[in-house]
Scaffold this motif. Sequence first.
Motif, PDB file in Angstrom:
ATOM      1  N   ALA A   1     -19.119   3.515  64.774  1.00  0.00           N
ATOM      2  CA  ALA A   1     -20.250   2.594  64.831  1.00  0.00           C
ATOM      3  C   ALA A   1     -20.331   1.570  63.915  1.00  0.00           C
ATOM      4  O   ALA A   1     -21.324   0.665  63.783  1.00  0.00           O
ATOM      5  CB  ALA A   1     -21.494   3.662  64.833  1.00  0.00           C
ATOM      6  N   GLY A   2     -19.262   1.456  63.006  1.00  0.00           N
ATOM      7  CA  GLY A   2     -19.437   0.273  62.081  1.00  0.00           C
ATOM      8  C   GLY A   2     -19.878   0.579  60.799  1.00  0.00           C
ATOM      9  O   GLY A   2     -19.975  -0.343  59.995  1.00  0.00           O
ATOM     10  N   PHE A   3     -20.243   1.935  60.423  1.00  0.00           N
ATOM     11  CA  PHE A   3     -20.580   2.233  59.119  1.00  0.00           C
ATOM     12  C   PHE A   3     -19.313   2.457  58.256  1.00  0.00           C
ATOM     13  O   PHE A   3     -18.320   2.982  58.634  1.00  0.00           O
ATOM     14  CB  PHE A   3     -21.181   3.609  58.878  1.00  0.00           C
ATOM     15  CG  PHE A   3     -22.586   3.429  59.565  1.00  0.00           C
ATOM     16  CD1 PHE A   3     -23.652   3.221  58.589  1.00  0.00           C
ATOM     17  CD2 PHE A   3     -22.919   3.639  60.768  1.00  0.00           C
ATOM     18  CE1 PHE A   3     -25.065   3.119  58.946  1.00  0.00           C
ATOM     19  CE2 PHE A   3     -24.281   3.511  61.301  1.00  0.00           C
ATOM     20  CZ  PHE A   3     -25.331   3.472  60.433  1.00  0.00           C
ATOM     21  N   ASP A   4     -19.269   1.627  57.097  1.00  0.00           N
ATOM     22  CA  ASP A   4     -18.091   1.396  56.018  1.00  0.00           C
ATOM     23  C   ASP A   4     -17.921   2.854  55.476  1.00  0.00           C
ATOM     24  O   ASP A   4     -16.523   3.472  55.547  1.00  0.00           O
ATOM     25  CB  ASP A   4     -18.351   0.408  55.107  1.00  0.00           C
ATOM     26  CG  ASP A   4     -17.176   0.459  54.118  1.00  0.00           C
ATOM     27  OD1 ASP A   4     -17.421   0.575  52.963  1.00  0.00           O
ATOM     28  OD2 ASP A   4     -15.986   0.257  54.510  1.00  0.00           O
TER      29      ASP A   4
ATOM     30  N   PRO B   1      -7.508  19.386  64.555  1.00  0.00           N
ATOM     31  CA  PRO B   1      -6.479  18.629  65.627  1.00  0.00           C
ATOM     32  C   PRO B   1      -6.846  17.130  65.309  1.00  0.00           C
ATOM     33  O   PRO B   1      -6.006  16.367  65.994  1.00  0.00           O
ATOM     34  CB  PRO B   1      -7.135  19.122  67.197  1.00  0.00           C
ATOM     35  CG  PRO B   1      -7.952  19.950  66.840  1.00  0.00           C
ATOM     36  CD  PRO B   1      -8.447  20.317  65.575  1.00  0.00           C
ATOM     37  N   PHE B   2      -7.479  16.676  64.331  1.00  0.00           N
ATOM     38  CA  PHE B   2      -7.783  15.270  64.170  1.00  0.00           C
ATOM     39  C   PHE B   2      -7.374  14.779  62.841  1.00  0.00           C
ATOM     40  O   PHE B   2      -7.506  13.597  62.487  1.00  0.00           O
ATOM     41  CB  PHE B   2      -9.285  15.167  64.368  1.00  0.00           C
ATOM     42  CG  PHE B   2      -9.959  15.849  65.333  1.00  0.00           C
ATOM     43  CD1 PHE B   2      -9.546  15.729  66.651  1.00  0.00           C
ATOM     44  CD2 PHE B   2     -10.821  17.114  64.908  1.00  0.00           C
ATOM     45  CE1 PHE B   2     -10.316  16.653  67.599  1.00  0.00           C
ATOM     46  CE2 PHE B   2     -11.471  17.747  65.862  1.00  0.00           C
ATOM     47  CZ  PHE B   2     -11.114  17.417  67.172  1.00  0.00           C
TER      48      PHE B   2
ATOM     49  N   ILE C   1      -6.922  10.668  62.419  1.00  0.00           N
ATOM     50  CA  ILE C   1      -6.310   9.921  63.525  1.00  0.00           C
ATOM     51  C   ILE C   1      -7.236   8.933  64.061  1.00  0.00           C
ATOM     52  O   ILE C   1      -8.390   9.416  64.405  1.00  0.00           O
ATOM     53  CB  ILE C   1      -5.950  10.861  64.843  1.00  0.00           C
ATOM     54  CG1 ILE C   1      -4.907  11.798  64.187  1.00  0.00           C
ATOM     55  CG2 ILE C   1      -5.275   9.838  65.627  1.00  0.00           C
ATOM     56  CD1 ILE C   1      -4.327  12.942  65.211  1.00  0.00           C
ATOM     57  N   HIS C   2      -6.893   7.637  64.062  1.00  0.00           N
ATOM     58  CA  HIS C   2      -7.844   6.527  64.329  1.00  0.00           C
ATOM     59  C   HIS C   2      -7.285   5.867  65.661  1.00  0.00           C
ATOM     60  O   HIS C   2      -7.841   4.953  66.144  1.00  0.00           O
ATOM     61  CB  HIS C   2      -8.340   5.614  63.309  1.00  0.00           C
ATOM     62  CG  HIS C   2      -6.836   4.999  62.864  1.00  0.00           C
ATOM     63  ND1 HIS C   2      -6.042   5.543  61.862  1.00  0.00           N
ATOM     64  CD2 HIS C   2      -6.509   3.767  63.175  1.00  0.00           C
ATOM     65  CE1 HIS C   2      -5.177   4.541  61.746  1.00  0.00           C
ATOM     66  NE2 HIS C   2      -5.238   3.848  62.630  1.00  0.00           N
ATOM     67  N   ASP C   3      -6.008   6.402  66.259  1.00  0.00           N
ATOM     68  CA  ASP C   3      -5.544   5.787  67.612  1.00  0.00           C
ATOM     69  C   ASP C   3      -5.784   6.848  68.496  1.00  0.00           C
ATOM     70  O   ASP C   3      -5.187   7.950  68.310  1.00  0.00           O
ATOM     71  CB  ASP C   3      -4.142   5.353  67.125  1.00  0.00           C
ATOM     72  CG  ASP C   3      -3.430   4.829  68.353  1.00  0.00           C
ATOM     73  OD1 ASP C   3      -2.685   5.682  69.030  1.00  0.00           O
ATOM     74  OD2 ASP C   3      -3.548   3.689  68.555  1.00  0.00           O
ATOM     75  N   ALA C   4      -6.176   6.280  69.594  1.00  0.00           N
ATOM     76  CA  ALA C   4      -6.466   7.143  70.765  1.00  0.00           C
ATOM     77  C   ALA C   4      -4.919   7.667  71.242  1.00  0.00           C
ATOM     78  O   ALA C   4      -4.829   8.896  71.815  1.00  0.00           O
ATOM     79  CB  ALA C   4      -7.430   6.624  71.880  1.00  0.00           C
TER      80      ALA C   4
ATOM     81  N   LEU D   1     -14.420  11.509  72.188  1.00  0.00           N
ATOM     82  CA  LEU D   1     -13.776  10.943  71.217  1.00  0.00           C
ATOM     83  C   LEU D   1     -12.496   9.952  71.396  1.00  0.00           C
ATOM     84  O   LEU D   1     -12.714   8.932  70.820  1.00  0.00           O
ATOM     85  CB  LEU D   1     -13.046  12.112  70.381  1.00  0.00           C
ATOM     86  CG  LEU D   1     -12.167  11.903  69.163  1.00  0.00           C
ATOM     87  CD1 LEU D   1     -12.949  11.415  68.036  1.00  0.00           C
ATOM     88  CD2 LEU D   1     -11.355  13.211  68.756  1.00  0.00           C
ATOM     89  N   LEU D   2     -12.049  10.170  72.611  1.00  0.00           N
ATOM     90  CA  LEU D   2     -11.026   9.238  72.939  1.00  0.00           C
ATOM     91  C   LEU D   2     -11.565   7.829  73.151  1.00  0.00           C
ATOM     92  O   LEU D   2     -11.114   6.851  72.698  1.00  0.00           O
ATOM     93  CB  LEU D   2     -10.179   9.990  73.958  1.00  0.00           C
ATOM     94  CG  LEU D   2      -9.234  11.245  73.639  1.00  0.00           C
ATOM     95  CD1 LEU D   2      -8.598  11.527  74.732  1.00  0.00           C
ATOM     96  CD2 LEU D   2      -8.047  10.819  72.394  1.00  0.00           C
ATOM     97  N   ARG D   3     -12.642   7.842  73.929  1.00  0.00           N
ATOM     98  CA  ARG D   3     -13.124   6.616  74.211  1.00  0.00           C
ATOM     99  C   ARG D   3     -13.649   5.967  73.094  1.00  0.00           C
ATOM    100  O   ARG D   3     -13.914   4.783  72.931  1.00  0.00           O
ATOM    101  CB  ARG D   3     -14.585   7.072  75.217  1.00  0.00           C
ATOM    102  CG  ARG D   3     -14.095   7.324  76.741  1.00  0.00           C
ATOM    103  CD  ARG D   3     -15.399   7.429  77.524  1.00  0.00           C
ATOM    104  NE  ARG D   3     -16.172   8.792  77.251  1.00  0.00           N
ATOM    105  CZ  ARG D   3     -15.899   9.663  77.718  1.00  0.00           C
ATOM    106  NH1 ARG D   3     -15.091  10.022  78.412  1.00  0.00           N
ATOM    107  NH2 ARG D   3     -16.639  10.854  77.672  1.00  0.00           N
ATOM    108  N   ALA D   4     -14.386   6.680  72.176  1.00  0.00           N
ATOM    109  CA  ALA D   4     -14.801   6.347  70.878  1.00  0.00           C
ATOM    110  C   ALA D   4     -13.656   5.469  69.985  1.00  0.00           C
ATOM    111  O   ALA D   4     -13.558   4.369  69.578  1.00  0.00           O
ATOM    112  CB  ALA D   4     -15.371   7.168  69.991  1.00  0.00           C
ATOM    113  N   LEU D   5     -12.347   6.238  70.077  1.00  0.00           N
ATOM    114  CA  LEU D   5     -11.455   5.387  69.490  1.00  0.00           C
ATOM    115  C   LEU D   5     -10.673   4.416  69.977  1.00  0.00           C
ATOM    116  O   LEU D   5     -10.256   3.314  69.472  1.00  0.00           O
ATOM    117  CB  LEU D   5     -10.050   6.712  69.316  1.00  0.00           C
ATOM    118  CG  LEU D   5     -10.721   7.844  68.496  1.00  0.00           C
ATOM    119  CD1 LEU D   5      -9.322   8.793  68.472  1.00  0.00           C
ATOM    120  CD2 LEU D   5     -10.624   7.634  67.029  1.00  0.00           C
TER     121      LEU D   5
END
Length: 372
Positions: free
Chosen positions: A3-6, A240-241, A280-283, A307-311
Amino acid sequence: MTAGFDRYFQIARCFRDEDQRTDRQPEFTQIDVEASFIAPEDLLGWIEGLMVRLSEVAGMGTPAPFQRMAYRDALECYGSDRPDLRFGLEIGDWSKPFADVDFRITRAALDAGGRVRGLCVRGGASLSRKQVGAIESAARKAGAPGLLWVKRTEDGGSGPLARFLAEGHYDALGLRAGDLALAAAGPDAVTSPALAAARLRAAEVAAMPRDREHAWAWILDFPLFDPLPDGAGITFNHHPFVMPAEEDLPRLESDPLSCGARAYDLVYNGSELGSGSLRIHDARLQERVLRVLGLGDRQIEERFGFLLRALRSGAPPHGGIALGMDRIVQHFAGAASLRDVIAFPKTTAARALFEAAPGRPGRAELEALKLA
């Protein structure tokens, strides 16, 4: 993070459906921290600073930086990934000294590819049979069939192993007259928890002096996956993340149990106070990990599609940690149980006596939930 929060922290109330212990409750309070564009060093430094400040409030002295230990070393030396480092008593690999010992149990364990590992308790020969039995009982509760033991005396040895050992064996085990050896034979998955439990009970029974009162440590270099107990697959070590170690990515599918994780646990006096990781930050990588865990396309979409859509929308590299606030208070207050520092704790059956919960749902509640 998506969402853009640092970065953020929150003090959150949590519910977790787990078995009850003296250091665990179904409802608890958690300090949760998450931040973008960080390395593990950043987070470890922040949390060390927080713990130093909290310990000052509690009237304790806590020097930083904290000791750091690899997961593999913690299991090898202490049998646990949350070792109590207030005293020594490290586990030793005694496979070589036992290689020529004609004892059925150790011989069978070595022939099957296992090891003989043990503890040398200085001055332990003075312990009574009842006290040694209490240590054996702790090992059995941890899943071992029992412990092998021997006391070295001035004129030889006594105990179940004594008639199988020669003078040179005692020397190879590092035993002096007056010492007690406690051994376990078999695969590490059996001997590690057994000796970890025996170590703590032996320190208590033998009134072992402590090197320090406050022993902090970071446990690092965790595996990404663990084998299931029945050997019929694998599961995650943390969750798993967790971001896999970059150098292990080529082996993710071919040899998953050899892959490391960028995870870290905070341990204090043998208790885990916090657990965290880089995420993990890559879908695409997240999907790979979920498939290694045995999930199909439909399961992945149903459980983790959000989660995958967000990533995929663009998640920054990020990491975090969760600290158990109640457990921190328990240790800093010197309480024997988590229930002593929670206003309305649950019983061992997870019931809330004051609120009379859980209660029986009525027809209207069941209908609203579409439950029969």
